[in-house]
Design a protein around this motif. Sequence first.
Motif, PDB file in Angstrom:
ATOM      1  N   ALA A 137       0.828  -1.211   0.000  1.00 36.37           N
ATOM      2  CA  ALA A 137       0.000   0.000   0.000  1.00 36.37           C
ATOM      3  C   ALA A 137       0.857   1.254   0.000  1.00 36.37           C
ATOM      4  CB  ALA A 137      -0.921   0.003   1.208  1.00 36.37           C
ATOM      5  N   LYS A 138       0.406   2.255  -0.748  1.00 38.74           N
ATOM      6  CA  LYS A 138       1.041   3.567  -0.737  1.00 38.74           C
ATOM      7  C   LYS A 138       0.229   4.504   0.166  1.00 38.74           C
ATOM      8  CE  LYS A 138       2.843   3.343  -5.480  1.00 38.74           C
ATOM      9  NZ  LYS A 138       2.798   3.980  -6.822  1.00 38.74           N
ATOM     10  N   ASP A 139       0.873   5.493   0.737  1.00 36.26           N
ATOM     11  CA  ASP A 139       0.097   6.476   1.496  1.00 36.26           C
ATOM     12  C   ASP A 139      -0.478   7.515   0.537  1.00 36.26           C
ATOM     13  OD1 ASP A 139       2.056   8.384   0.938  1.00 36.26           O
ATOM     14  OD2 ASP A 139       2.891   8.387   2.946  1.00 36.26           O
ATOM     15  N   HIS A 140      -1.399   8.310   1.042  1.00 35.97           N
ATOM     16  CA  HIS A 140      -2.113   9.248   0.177  1.00 35.97           C
ATOM     17  C   HIS A 140      -1.188  10.297  -0.424  1.00 35.97           C
ATOM     18  CE1 HIS A 140      -1.882  11.609   3.879  1.00 35.97           C
ATOM     19  NE2 HIS A 140      -2.109  12.680   3.147  1.00 35.97           N
ATOM     20  N   LEU A 341      -6.245   3.485   7.537  1.00 39.61           N
ATOM     21  CA  LEU A 341      -5.416   3.985   6.444  1.00 39.61           C
ATOM     22  C   LEU A 341      -4.350   2.935   6.123  1.00 39.61           C
ATOM     23  CD1 LEU A 341      -4.908   7.736   7.466  1.00 39.61           C
ATOM     24  CD2 LEU A 341      -6.707   6.718   6.039  1.00 39.61           C
ATOM     25  N   GLY A 343      -2.049   2.827   3.906  1.00 41.51           N
ATOM     26  CA  GLY A 343      -0.723   3.384   3.620  1.00 41.51           C
ATOM     27  C   GLY A 343       0.059   3.715   4.870  1.00 41.51           C
ATOM     28  N   GLN A 344      -0.647   3.933   5.971  1.00 42.48           N
ATOM     29  CA  GLN A 344       0.016   4.199   7.245  1.00 42.48           C
ATOM     30  C   GLN A 344      -0.046   3.000   8.182  1.00 42.48           C
ATOM     31  OE1 GLN A 344      -1.012   7.873   9.185  1.00 42.48           O
ATOM     32  NE2 GLN A 344      -1.339   8.965   7.275  1.00 42.48           N
ATOM     33  N   GLU A 398      -6.614   5.896   0.082  1.00 39.97           N
ATOM     34  CA  GLU A 398      -5.824   4.761   0.575  1.00 39.97           C
ATOM     35  C   GLU A 398      -6.613   3.457   0.569  1.00 39.97           C
ATOM     36  OE1 GLU A 398      -3.274   5.208   3.886  1.00 39.97           O
ATOM     37  OE2 GLU A 398      -2.640   7.243   3.341  1.00 39.97           O
ATOM     38  N   GLN A 399      -7.904   3.501   0.937  1.00 37.41           N
ATOM     39  CA  GLN A 399      -8.666   2.253   0.956  1.00 37.41           C
ATOM     40  C   GLN A 399      -9.105   1.810  -0.438  1.00 37.41           C
ATOM     41  OE1 GLN A 399     -11.635   1.270   3.858  1.00 37.41           O
ATOM     42  NE2 GLN A 399     -10.740   2.566   5.473  1.00 37.41           N
ATOM     43  N   GLN A 401      -7.298   2.362  -3.282  1.00 34.29           N
ATOM     44  CA  GLN A 401      -6.170   2.299  -4.213  1.00 34.29           C
ATOM     45  C   GLN A 401      -6.062   0.905  -4.833  1.00 34.29           C
ATOM     46  OE1 GLN A 401      -2.084   2.110  -2.422  1.00 34.29           O
ATOM     47  NE2 GLN A 401      -3.189   2.466  -0.481  1.00 34.29           N
TER      48      GLN A 401
END
Length: 427
Positions: A137-140, A341, A343-344, A398-399, A401
């Motif tokens: 996952a990437k963060d926003h 989140l 990404g976090q 984030e959710q 993506q």
Amino acid sequence: MLDLKLVQKDPDRVRAALAARQAPTKELERFLAVDEERRAIQQKNDELKSERNASSQKVAQAKRAGEDAGELIAELSQISTRIKGMDEELKRLEEESREILMGLPNIPHESTPVGASEEDNPVLEYWGEKPELDFEAKDHHDLGVALGGLDFERAARIAGARFAVTWGWASRMERALLNFMVDLHTSRNGYTEVTPPVIVNATALRGTGQLPKFADDLFQLNHKDYYLIPTAEVPVTNLHAGEVLEEADLPRAYASPTQCFRSEAGSYGKDTRGLIRQHQFSKVELVRFVKPEDSYEELEKLRGHAESVLRELNLHYRVITLCTGDIGFSAAKTYDLEVWLPGQNAYREISSCSNFEDFQARRADIRYKPAGQKKSTYVHTLNGSGLAVGRTLVAVMEQYQQADGSIRVPEALQPYMDGLTVIEPKD
């Protein structure tokens, strides 16, 4: 503001509340000392006023009898001078007492869990399935920059750190989210939309508890009595400051979309990346004015309204109850909604829903007249984010993506974005 009579008659209850909040009792003890001094002077002042009345009668009798009243008049003058000095001292002590009282936090409700810090906040429930991504996952921040929707460099050149420029799809989605939230709250949840000023005076901020304690968190304008709002809670709650509402008019419920401004004092180094902790952000605030006996039922209703936004967007979240050591200054009980989140790899607050009981109403003098009664009494005020728009944008990004860097548009938002279903990377 706490009930003056409560603090005077039951200081042990206030001490216990401060201890539960992990707050010092120094100001409470100062209040009690000042109040004791005030009462002693008041008693002496009352005695002198009785003495003055008796002296006035003696002067009148002497004059009617044709006697020399010079000595009596001099004595009366001395008493009046002493009374005047005591009146001034009483006024000073009353102002000092009120100032101290304004700095004492609310008493937590009995259902608020006891704890020392956010580590002691119990999780009440989870909603929805946590997204299981089969890719990293990437963060926003990285998603938004890569898709050309978020621009922090240009914002820094224009205004400095903790600001953002949104472009194209991101700006459009932010607007879509705000409109979606307002429509949901007004059409389904029964709120009246209101757009207040985003500049308020110090009196309004004192009314909701931001002043005097949290002055450093505010953006004060050059005009010393004007401030940018930290939340629409301030102007919307004060819409009824100094008013007496009719019982038939309660509950009153307002949904207010505004820009908000916070200095983020004390948050140096925290959440500097992305949209989580910005100086300027948009939010839809929900404010309710209710009868005291209904306020905790109304708190559950308010929480449900905030949750409805997350559920309609199908965003996984959890509900926590803030403990006594983490609850806000003005609140008696608070629920936080924390959205997941990926990404976090963390849950982050997206809404706080609080019951202030009569704490704000005392400060802003907001009352209602119960049917069949002559005297008015204070309303209870509640508020919650429904929701913070920027943080909701973060959660959607984030959710929703996908592995190729694209972002799906939640079904509930698609009508607000002309049917757009996917934000795709540019070639």
